[in-house]
Scaffold this motif. Structure first.
Motif, PDB file in Angstrom:
ATOM      1  N   TYR A  47       0.808  -1.219   0.000  1.00 47.51           N
ATOM      2  CA  TYR A  47       0.000   0.000   0.000  1.00 47.51           C
ATOM      3  C   TYR A  47       0.841   1.269   0.000  1.00 47.51           C
ATOM      4  O   TYR A  47       0.313   2.364  -0.193  1.00 47.51           O
ATOM      5  N   TYR A  48       2.163   1.149   0.181  1.00 47.54           N
ATOM      6  CA  TYR A  48       3.025   2.325   0.098  1.00 47.54           C
ATOM      7  C   TYR A  48       3.620   2.526  -1.298  1.00 47.54           C
ATOM      8  O   TYR A  48       4.521   3.346  -1.484  1.00 47.54           O
TER       9      TYR A  48
ATOM     10  N   THR B  59       7.648  15.222  -3.065  1.00 53.71           N
ATOM     11  CA  THR B  59       6.855  15.459  -1.871  1.00 53.71           C
ATOM     12  C   THR B  59       5.439  14.996  -2.150  1.00 53.71           C
ATOM     13  O   THR B  59       4.984  15.032  -3.295  1.00 53.71           O
ATOM     14  N   MET B  60       4.748  14.533  -1.105  1.00 49.52           N
ATOM     15  CA  MET B  60       3.428  13.938  -1.277  1.00 49.52           C
ATOM     16  C   MET B  60       2.483  14.465  -0.217  1.00 49.52           C
ATOM     17  O   MET B  60       2.904  14.866   0.875  1.00 49.52           O
ATOM     18  N   VAL B  61       1.178  14.436  -0.529  1.00 51.71           N
ATOM     19  CA  VAL B  61       0.211  14.821   0.494  1.00 51.71           C
ATOM     20  C   VAL B  61       0.291  13.805   1.630  1.00 51.71           C
ATOM     21  O   VAL B  61       0.594  12.624   1.424  1.00 51.71           O
ATOM     22  N   GLY B  62       0.061  14.296   2.842  1.00 53.28           N
ATOM     23  CA  GLY B  62       0.169  13.427   4.003  1.00 53.28           C
ATOM     24  C   GLY B  62       1.593  13.077   4.388  1.00 53.28           C
ATOM     25  O   GLY B  62       1.816  12.234   5.256  1.00 53.28           O
ATOM     26  N   GLY B  63       2.580  13.711   3.726  1.00 58.88           N
ATOM     27  CA  GLY B  63       3.975  13.398   4.022  1.00 58.88           C
ATOM     28  C   GLY B  63       4.378  11.984   3.647  1.00 58.88           C
ATOM     29  O   GLY B  63       5.355  11.441   4.184  1.00 58.88           O
ATOM     30  N   LEU B  64       3.671  11.387   2.669  1.00 60.18           N
ATOM     31  CA  LEU B  64       3.877   9.970   2.384  1.00 60.18           C
ATOM     32  C   LEU B  64       5.196   9.675   1.677  1.00 60.18           C
ATOM     33  O   LEU B  64       5.574   8.514   1.515  1.00 60.18           O
TER      34      LEU B  64
ATOM     35  N   SER C 150       7.877   9.768   2.884  1.00 60.46           N
ATOM     36  CA  SER C 150       8.726   9.089   3.866  1.00 60.46           C
ATOM     37  C   SER C 150       8.409   7.605   3.995  1.00 60.46           C
ATOM     38  O   SER C 150       9.037   6.902   4.789  1.00 60.46           O
ATOM     39  N   ALA C 151       7.458   7.102   3.197  1.00 55.84           N
ATOM     40  CA  ALA C 151       6.986   5.733   3.381  1.00 55.84           C
ATOM     41  C   ALA C 151       7.939   4.673   2.838  1.00 55.84           C
ATOM     42  O   ALA C 151       7.771   3.490   3.137  1.00 55.84           O
TER      43      ALA C 151
ATOM     44  N   THR D  78      20.644  14.959   0.807  1.00 55.21           N
ATOM     45  CA  THR D  78      19.667  15.297   1.838  1.00 55.21           C
ATOM     46  C   THR D  78      19.614  14.229   2.929  1.00 55.21           C
ATOM     47  O   THR D  78      19.477  14.542   4.118  1.00 55.21           O
ATOM     48  N   TYR D  79      19.769  12.979   2.537  1.00 57.46           N
ATOM     49  CA  TYR D  79      19.741  11.880   3.495  1.00 57.46           C
ATOM     50  C   TYR D  79      21.066  11.733   4.254  1.00 57.46           C
ATOM     51  O   TYR D  79      21.168  10.923   5.165  1.00 57.46           O
ATOM     52  N   GLY D  80      22.092  12.476   3.821  1.00 57.50           N
ATOM     53  CA  GLY D  80      23.368  12.410   4.518  1.00 57.50           C
ATOM     54  C   GLY D  80      24.308  11.352   4.008  1.00 57.50           C
ATOM     55  O   GLY D  80      25.288  11.004   4.690  1.00 57.50           O
TER      56      GLY D  80
END
Length: 389
Positions: free
Chosen positions: A322-323, A342-347, A349-350, A385-387
């Motif tokens: 589902y991600y 970038t996604m709505v709901g901050g998704l 990061s899924a 960005t992730y380092g």
């Protein structure tokens, strides 16, 4: 643009290695609609990077790039399946944004001459439904929105119905009521629990063979108002069994993002599936190339276009399935079809960074990064960005 663009990527051991990108393929857009199959791509939404798109907040959509992505899909001959789970229904896209999405996309479809179907569900209910009447009324509210917009109706599987239904008769009561009043033939929607755990036991049975009997019986009783059924169970043999039981003229729209090439191609019995797939949003040029080849009867070219996309699809739709929406948005960003990841709901990061790195590599192998320099620059920016860099 030629090959030779490179990017440093972390391997399984974390060490950086040089990855040389492939030269992009020259995918041809179709000159006419596909003849052999009907094909929809379930499209995602592009979030406004300046919006408060955090978990639980109302969605703030970048409309220019969201609609531009749909024009991209239509340009490759695909229909758009709008406001489906790929658009984060129930996972960040609220009803206010969903209505606007349906209206804007339907108007854009008319302007572009593209085909569009849109999801009708019950997800605007903010509290659990009390009974079947409330579920049916919720469907009717959304059905009116989609019909008014001029899109074909997709009756989505409903979490609310799954929660309140006591068995197959309850599903029949709701769907009989909806199909009796459908303004034109609709697409039914069978989404498995790998896509949404709340939909386990849909159609009133945990046994999928029994569930198949229930939904096929429903379709047989409403053949005049059912265009087809989208089956998203990631089980090719089960899809074939469902397909074989459908009345003549009712389509099986495969939602199997693992086994779509063989199901769309068809079998020796003459049966084949049409398509309504989330992965088609990510592989639109290759999917179009394959379907054009199928129209020509060139099965070798069909396989050549689709085969490299299957490892990518299995990666994007890997558990937890589902991600998968994060992978669709990520690939659109890499391809220059939206300005940010970038996604709505901050998704966004899924999915983990290693997952995204593999997705990048598989998209490159499939010839689906149209601008290698841009893709490499964006991947490097993400790693920084992730380092990692």
């Amino acid at each position: 643009m030629s090959g030779g663009v490179s990017v440093r990527l972390p391997g399984p051991d974390g060490a950086l290695r040089e990855h040389v990108l492939s030269a992009p393929r020259d995918w041809t857009r179709p000159a006419e609609p596909f003849r052999s199959r009907v094909a929809f791509a379930a499209a995602h939404v592009v979030a406004d990077p300046l919006g408060e798109n955090v978990p639980g907040a109302p969605a703030v959509v970048d409309w220019d790039h969201t609609l531009g992505f749909r024009r991209h899909l239509w340009s490759y001959g695909l229909g758009v399946a709008e406001a489906m789970d790929t658009a984060q229904r129930g996972m960040g896209l609220d009803w206010a944004a969903t209505q606007e999405l349906i209206r804007r996309s339907s108007a854009e479809a008319r302007a572009a001459g593209g085909r569009i179907a849109a999801g009708v569900g019950t997800d605007h209910l903010t509290e659990p439904a009390r009974d079947l009447d409330e579920v049916a009324a919720a469907y009717e509210t959304q059905l009116e929105v989609v019909d008014d917009a001029g899109a074909q109706v997709i009756l989505m599987a409903s979490r609310q119905l799954a929660a309140v239904a006591g068995g197959p008769d309850d599903y029949r009561k709701v769907y009989d009521r909806l199909l009796t009043q459908a303004p034109s033939p609709v697409i039914l929607h069978w989404l498995g629990p790998m896509f949404d755990p709340a939909l386990a036991g849909y159609w009133g049975a945990d046994d999928v063979e029994v569930a198949t009997e229930h939904v096929v019986g429903l379709i047989r009783d409403h053949t005049a108002t059912v265009d087809g059924i989208k089956v998203s169970l990631l089980d090719a043999d089960l899809e074939r069994r469902v397909r074989a039981q459908l009345p003549d003229g009712v389509r099986l729209y495969t939602g199997d993002d693992f086994n779509y090439p063989e199901l769309i191609r068809g079998d020796d019995d003459g049966r084949s599936s049409d398509a309504l797939l989330g992965i088609f949003a990510a592989i639109a040029p290759a999917a179009s190339g394959a379907l054009q080849a199928l129209d020509r009867g060139d099965l070798a070219a069909y396989e050549a276009a689709f085969a490299p996309t299957v490892p990518l699809a299995r990666q994007v739709f890997g558990a937890p399935t589902y991600y998968y929406k994060a992978g669709i948005a990520f690939l659109a960003w890499l391809s220059g079809l939206q300005p940010g990841f970038t996604m709505v709901g901050g998704l966004q990061s899924a999915r983990s960074l290693p997952h995204l790195v593999t997705t990048f590599e598989l998209a490159d192998a499939a010839g689906l990064l149209p601008d290698p320099e841009l893709a490499a620059a964006r991947m490097t920016a993400l790693l920084t960005t992730y380092g990692v860099m």
